[in-house]
Motif scaffolding. Structure first.
Motif, mmCIF file in Angstrom:
data_model
loop_
_atom_site.group_PDB
_atom_site.id
_atom_site.type_symbol
_atom_site.label_atom_id
_atom_site.label_comp_id
_atom_site.label_asym_id
_atom_site.label_seq_id
_atom_site.Cartn_x
_atom_site.Cartn_y
_atom_site.Cartn_z
ATOM 1 N N GLY A 112 -2.776 8.201 -1.805
ATOM 2 C CA GLY A 112 -3.983 7.546 -2.459
ATOM 3 C C GLY A 112 -5.280 8.193 -2.317
ATOM 4 N N ASN B 239 4.146 7.822 -5.222
ATOM 5 C CA ASN B 239 2.858 7.984 -5.522
ATOM 6 C C ASN B 239 2.446 9.129 -4.554
ATOM 7 N N PHE C 124 -0.789 -1.795 -5.624
ATOM 8 C CA PHE C 124 -0.877 -0.708 -4.365
ATOM 9 C C PHE C 124 -0.405 -1.307 -3.137
ATOM 10 N N TRP D 143 2.628 0.020 -0.846
ATOM 11 C CA TRP D 143 2.302 0.199 0.399
ATOM 12 C C TRP D 143 2.937 -0.446 1.566
ATOM 13 N N LEU E 119 -9.670 2.213 0.090
ATOM 14 C CA LEU E 119 -9.615 2.777 -1.175
ATOM 15 C C LEU E 119 -10.953 2.522 -1.982
ATOM 16 N N PRO F 252 -6.793 6.775 -6.283
ATOM 17 C CA PRO F 252 -5.470 6.290 -6.411
ATOM 18 C C PRO F 252 -4.857 6.248 -7.928
ATOM 19 N N ASN G 15 -2.717 9.172 -8.140
ATOM 20 C CA ASN G 15 -1.019 9.006 -7.415
ATOM 21 C C ASN G 15 -0.276 8.041 -8.306
#
Length: 478
Positions: free
Chosen positions: A170, A205, A306, A310, A409, A416, A419
């Motif tokens: 990220g 990612n 995300f 995650w 982030l 990101p 990614n």
């Protein structure tokens, strides 16, 4: 070899000195061990090492004998414990084999002397963990070097090693590069192998590579380690020519979009905005076409998706590490934010994952459509020049995993995107603030467009040289 002489060279330069016998590899390693230990004492960047003898490596490789360090997660060497930044593995995990990338590092001649700090499971943009403590920035002690590859970046920036392993799910290559004044190249998805222990990380990612001081080291290292490997889920097409050939610049004018706005809720500091604009003027002066433009990305949708990816990844990792370490999954073995992500991951199902994939597809298609009109998107790597080591805790512990992901982030909104798309990106330290602190400028390319990024970065390095800048904590000062 004196520290000041040792730290003056990038990896390509050191390899030349060793190859031409102007200095012995043993002498270089002895100097590197002193440097690593000294930087660690001041900034806390090492997990294991420096070892008296480097790991086995091919002396005749491109970087034969050059000192190297490996981030304490994903990439591992046979016989060396990996801790993943967590207290759940008090003895670490020791594998009987090298990862494919580790084998390629060794074949390139890199002499590994230590492993470096990372936040727990690499799930933070500040390199702080309950296992190893706080890693500080050599430019300003008390400021974060970023994360999650903070330990590697600190050792490179402070002159202890010329380049170091890093990975990026990220922004974890580009963020610490920006914070510490380095070149942080995130390759395209599938360019550098992840195996054999996994086919993908964070649903594709995350990628592996390094942080370097010079663009030529990034290009040469990518030439050394890129390429397919058996069993990999993703494979990038080979480049038209070796990446070191791109150091001469780009053969045609690039179309460069510039964005200094923020869509994450964290404002871009005026100093950072000015630095990006100044770099853009330099790019235009080099003959490239520059204009203001940016993709229309829904930040909230990106964060929500995300977070799902995650948390599912964290749930799987925590379960496996707890079993490997023989420990329960609780606060005495895992950190609060890791447990937030783990527990939320357990509540998610197939439809949640499908929805996250759909959102990521929307983001990826939006950025791809935008990049069809542009070769490079230039923006700040970080919206603020510097942040304290504890900045993620200033508002107390997060209550949800999505709040945690948003905190991590928000200062790095462009990271990101690249990614998710799988396209390459690089952070270059092309500017400084009035106090001399580095400012990273983020260059995002089209899918498999490393050549254009390396060429443009090399042009910027020649026009706005950063190699001679040294942070306050640097081995040449001792």
């Amino acid at each position: 070899m004196e520290l000041i002489e040792y730290a003056a060279h990038d990896a390509t330069g050191l390899a030349h000195l060793i190859r031409t016998r102007q200095v012995s590899a043993q002498e270089v390693h002895e100097t590197a061990r002193r440097a690593i230990a000294a930087v660690h004492q001041r900034l806390n960047a090492v997990v294991s090492g420096p070892w008296e003898v480097p790991l086995e490596h091919r002396a005749g490789g491109r970087f034969g004998g050059v000192p190297f360090v490996v981030k304490d997660i994903v990439c591992h060497a046979a016989g060396v414990a990996t801790y993943y930044g967590t207290r759940a593995l008090p003895k670490g995990l020791t594998y009987s084999h090298d990862t494919e990338l580790m084998a390629r590092f060794k074949a390139a001649g890199l002499a590994t002397l230590a492993t470096t700090t990372t936040p727990e499971l690499a799930n933070s943009a500040a390199t702080v963990s309950e296992l190893t403590g706080t890693t500080h920035n050599p430019w300003r002690v008390g400021a974060t070097p970023g994360g999650s590859s903070g330990g590697s970046a600190v050792l490179v920036a402070a002159g202890a090693v010329p380049l170091a392993h890093a990975n990026d799910g990220g922004g974890s290559i580009r963020i610490p590069a920006a914070r510490t004044g380095l070149v942080g190249l995130k390759p395209s998805r599938g360019r550098v192998p992840l195996g054999p222990d996994q086919q993908e990380l964070m649903s594709g990612n995350a990628v592996e590579f390094a942080v370097t001081r010079s663009v030529r080291d990034a290009a040469a290292l990518l030439d050394a380690v890129a390429g397919p490997a058996p069993g990999e889920r993703y494979t990038a097409p080979p480049p038209r020519r070796p990446y070191v050939c791109d150091l001469d610049g780009v053969a045609r004018p690039l179309r460069v979009a510039v964005c200094t706005r923020s869509w994450s809720g964290v404002a871009v500091e005026s100093t950072v905005s000015s630095a990006v604009s100044s770099t853009a003027r330099t790019v235009e002066g080099l003959g490239h076409v520059v204009d203001e433009a940016y993709p229309d990305v829904d930040w909230d949708e990106l964060i929500h998706a995300f977070n799902i990816i995650w948390c599912l990844g964290t749930s799987a990792a925590v379960s496996a590490l707890a079993e490997a370490g023989g420990v329960p999954i609780d606060e005495s073995h895992f950190e609060h934010t890791t447990l937030l992500s783990y527990r939320h991951g357990l509540t998610l199902g197939a439809l949640d994952l499908a929805a996250a994939f759909a959102s990521m597809n929307t983001v990826s298609r939006t950025v791809a459509e935008f990049m069809a009109q542009w070769d490079v998107l230039m923006a700040p790597t970080a919206n603020q020049v510097t942040l304290p080591v504890n900045y993620l805790d200033r508002d107390g512990q997060p209550e949800t995993s999505e709040e945690w992901v948003r905190r991590i982030l928000a200062d790095y909104p462009l990271c990101p995107l690249y990614n998710v798309t799988g396209a390459p990106a690089v952070s270059v330290p092309s500017a400084t603030d009035p106090d001399g602190l580095p400012i990273g400028v983020h260059l995002g390319g089209g899918l498999y467009g490393e050549s254009e990024l390396i060429g443009l970065a090399a042009q910027l390095e020649a026009e706005l040289p950063w190699y001679g800048r040294q942070p306050a904590v640097h081995v040449s000062r001792w």
